[in-house]
Motif scaffolding. Sequence first.
Motif, mmCIF file in Angstrom:
data_model
loop_
_atom_site.group_PDB
_atom_site.id
_atom_site.type_symbol
_atom_site.label_atom_id
_atom_site.label_comp_id
_atom_site.label_asym_id
_atom_site.label_seq_id
_atom_site.Cartn_x
_atom_site.Cartn_y
_atom_site.Cartn_z
ATOM 1 N N UNK A 69 0.812 -1.226 0.000
ATOM 2 C CA UNK A 69 0.000 0.000 0.000
ATOM 3 C C UNK A 69 0.838 1.265 0.000
ATOM 4 N N UNK A 70 1.887 1.270 -0.792
ATOM 5 C CA UNK A 70 2.689 2.483 -0.927
ATOM 6 C C UNK A 70 3.756 2.654 0.128
ATOM 7 N N UNK A 71 3.797 1.768 1.158
ATOM 8 C CA UNK A 71 4.915 1.928 2.108
ATOM 9 C C UNK A 71 5.959 0.828 1.917
ATOM 10 N N UNK A 72 7.158 1.214 2.234
ATOM 11 C CA UNK A 72 8.284 0.310 2.063
ATOM 12 C C UNK A 72 8.652 -0.349 3.392
ATOM 13 N N UNK A 73 9.151 -1.541 3.309
ATOM 14 C CA UNK A 73 9.560 -2.226 4.531
ATOM 15 C C UNK A 73 10.665 -3.218 4.265
ATOM 16 N N UNK A 74 11.123 -3.829 5.338
ATOM 17 C CA UNK A 74 12.186 -4.830 5.233
ATOM 18 C C UNK A 74 11.753 -6.060 6.022
ATOM 19 N N UNK A 75 11.878 -7.210 5.395
ATOM 20 C CA UNK A 75 11.544 -8.451 6.081
ATOM 21 C C UNK A 75 12.814 -9.276 6.260
ATOM 22 N N UNK A 76 12.980 -9.791 7.453
ATOM 23 C CA UNK A 76 14.137 -10.639 7.751
ATOM 24 C C UNK A 76 13.618 -11.990 8.235
ATOM 25 N N UNK A 77 14.220 -13.063 7.724
ATOM 26 C CA UNK A 77 13.828 -14.402 8.146
ATOM 27 C C UNK A 77 15.069 -15.125 8.680
ATOM 28 N N UNK A 78 14.891 -15.786 9.819
ATOM 29 C CA UNK A 78 16.002 -16.504 10.450
ATOM 30 C C UNK A 78 15.571 -17.963 10.610
ATOM 31 N N UNK A 79 16.214 -18.845 9.876
ATOM 32 C CA UNK A 79 15.769 -20.242 9.893
ATOM 33 C C UNK A 79 16.903 -21.161 10.323
ATOM 34 N N UNK A 80 16.561 -22.139 11.137
ATOM 35 C CA UNK A 80 17.566 -23.144 11.523
ATOM 36 C C UNK A 80 16.906 -24.507 11.694
ATOM 37 N N UNK A 81 17.740 -25.536 11.726
ATOM 38 C CA UNK A 81 17.266 -26.910 11.963
ATOM 39 C C UNK A 81 17.652 -27.339 13.371
ATOM 40 N N UNK A 82 17.611 -26.415 14.284
ATOM 41 C CA UNK A 82 18.080 -26.684 15.635
ATOM 42 C C UNK A 82 17.048 -27.393 16.498
ATOM 43 N N UNK A 83 17.212 -27.306 17.820
ATOM 44 C CA UNK A 83 16.360 -28.053 18.744
ATOM 45 C C UNK A 83 14.913 -27.556 18.801
ATOM 46 N N UNK A 84 14.646 -26.357 18.286
ATOM 47 C CA UNK A 84 13.283 -25.837 18.342
ATOM 48 C C UNK A 84 12.972 -25.237 19.705
ATOM 49 N N UNK A 85 11.866 -24.523 19.780
ATOM 50 C CA UNK A 85 11.466 -23.883 21.038
ATOM 51 C C UNK A 85 10.241 -24.631 21.577
ATOM 52 N N UNK A 86 10.347 -25.182 22.788
ATOM 53 C CA UNK A 86 9.267 -25.971 23.366
ATOM 54 C C UNK A 86 8.039 -25.114 23.656
ATOM 55 N N UNK A 87 8.279 -24.005 24.340
ATOM 56 C CA UNK A 87 7.169 -23.150 24.756
ATOM 57 C C UNK A 87 7.449 -21.731 24.287
ATOM 58 N N UNK A 88 6.836 -21.375 23.169
ATOM 59 C CA UNK A 88 7.138 -20.061 22.570
ATOM 60 C C UNK A 88 6.703 -18.927 23.499
ATOM 61 N N UNK A 89 5.544 -19.117 24.156
ATOM 62 C CA UNK A 89 5.054 -18.073 25.055
ATOM 63 C C UNK A 89 6.073 -17.773 26.158
ATOM 64 N N UNK A 90 6.638 -18.858 26.699
ATOM 65 C CA UNK A 90 7.639 -18.716 27.761
ATOM 66 C C UNK A 90 8.894 -18.021 27.212
ATOM 67 N N UNK A 91 9.305 -18.440 25.996
ATOM 68 C CA UNK A 91 10.513 -17.861 25.394
ATOM 69 C C UNK A 91 10.343 -16.375 25.125
ATOM 70 N N UNK A 92 9.082 -15.957 24.958
ATOM 71 C CA UNK A 92 8.831 -14.547 24.673
ATOM 72 C C UNK A 92 8.793 -13.697 25.937
ATOM 73 N N UNK A 93 8.861 -14.344 27.103
ATOM 74 C CA UNK A 93 8.828 -13.576 28.354
ATOM 75 C C UNK A 93 10.210 -13.018 28.679
ATOM 76 N N UNK A 94 10.230 -11.756 29.029
ATOM 77 C CA UNK A 94 11.506 -11.134 29.374
ATOM 78 C C UNK A 94 12.107 -11.841 30.582
ATOM 79 N N UNK A 95 13.387 -12.152 30.488
ATOM 80 C CA UNK A 95 14.060 -12.744 31.633
ATOM 81 C C UNK A 95 14.117 -14.259 31.585
ATOM 82 N N UNK A 96 13.379 -14.875 30.626
ATOM 83 C CA UNK A 96 13.481 -16.324 30.527
ATOM 84 C C UNK A 96 14.601 -16.675 29.566
ATOM 85 N N UNK A 97 15.517 -17.545 30.015
ATOM 86 C CA UNK A 97 16.566 -17.999 29.127
ATOM 87 C C UNK A 97 16.927 -19.426 29.472
ATOM 88 N N UNK A 98 17.145 -20.243 28.433
ATOM 89 C CA UNK A 98 17.565 -21.617 28.693
ATOM 90 C C UNK A 98 19.074 -21.733 28.569
#
Lengths: 137, 318
Positions: A69-98
């Motif tokens: 719609x007339x605006x410009x943007x940038x999309x970045x994609x980060x893909x890996x075949x790693x272990x995956x994230x068990x609980x995305x909601x938890x990973x999105x919480x500030x201060x949670x780190x495995x």
Amino acid sequence: MTDLLEGEIGIATESDLVVARKAVRGAADSLGFSVTDVTRIVTAASELTRNIFRYAGTGVMRWHRLERGGSLGLELTFADDGPGIGDIEQAMQAGFSSSGGLGLGLPGAKRLMDEMEIASEVGKGTTVTVRKWRRKA
Amino acid sequence: MASRTGPLERRKSTAGEVAPVDWEGRKAFVGFTSDDAQLLRDLRPVAEAYAGEVVEEFYRRFLSFPETRAFFADEARLNRVKAMQKQYFLGLTEGEYGEAYLRNRLEIGRVHQRIGLAPRWYMGAYSIYMQLTFPRVLAAFAHDLEKGQRAFLALLKIITLDKELAVTTYIAAGEEIITRQSQEIVEISTPVIQVWNGVVVAPLIGSLDSQRTQQFMERLLERIVETNSPVALVDITGVPTIDTQTAQHLVETITAVRLLGAQVVLTGVRPAIAQTLVHLGIDLSGISTRSSLAAGLRVAFDLLDLRVVAGAAPGARE
């Protein structure tokens, strides 16, 4: 293959993070983002490539220019075949780190960008897509 | 410092050398057998007969290209190199291909790398040699072409091994330079400067990966103790991106400095970096920060209870 506005970089070593940041800075600069937005986008890319390096070991970052719609943007994609994230909601919480990190990378990257989507399957890998739109001057 | 000794020391001892060369494995892969060694031995009298003219033709080609002619400044030098080249060619049919042969070939590779002969000329020279040798070997074995063919293949195998060693030498020399330079970059990119009695400044430039952070932290702590400085200014003007990992490194460094009883002022926090740090949720509230190094220096003077006073011009003092 890698022009300024779209391309792909393999992530396998810490120095690849520097290459990835440089590529994202180049793309964001040439799309006309403000200095602050360029810093935000590069920092988000730094967080997400570091996650690949730290959790999956190897992966890939892709980027391309967006137009909607007339605006410009940038999309970045980060893909890996790693272990995956068990609980995305938890990973999105500030201060949670495995991994003993600050646990601010993923939620921080989301705040730095306009849009973020995470697709992850345990044992299969993770794909994070983020977008930033250029604010109209 | 201790972290650098292990791998680096090993690296240093092999500087310019090709670390363990699996010579027997290389010969096995190319299919170089004792039969080949024998065939090359049988080729020796033939090679002695043609070596002189092959060398002459070989250098005719070298002298007809300006890039390769440049390596032979004068007649004396050319003659010396010609004699060495002849020895090299005859060495191919020497008959012994053990450790001594390997060492000799590696040294030859190193010499060519050192004088700066680009691989295109070096590898091309082997092709010229093969072109000159092939008809001569076949002619010498006209009575037994089957043996002539096997002898030529034996020559091809040993030359392939020689070429491969030369390439390996070139690559090793290049890697050696890269390792040395990246080590130097790490060394010079984390200076810690005493700017006033009791104040050190550490200007950071570039990206802070884990290795550089370690180096930087060691250096900063050492200098603080050496100079007995109560205040350290860590300037991040030259750091393009601060992500959570970099921030964590900085916070750890600052904590370590505090354990020494010194105080840190983080300077050069640009507006864009400040906003990003807030978005990331990084808490720097316990750390004294300033947007410029000059402002940080003022904080340092305050902490040391020093005042900068505008005085009269030096000439007017008396």
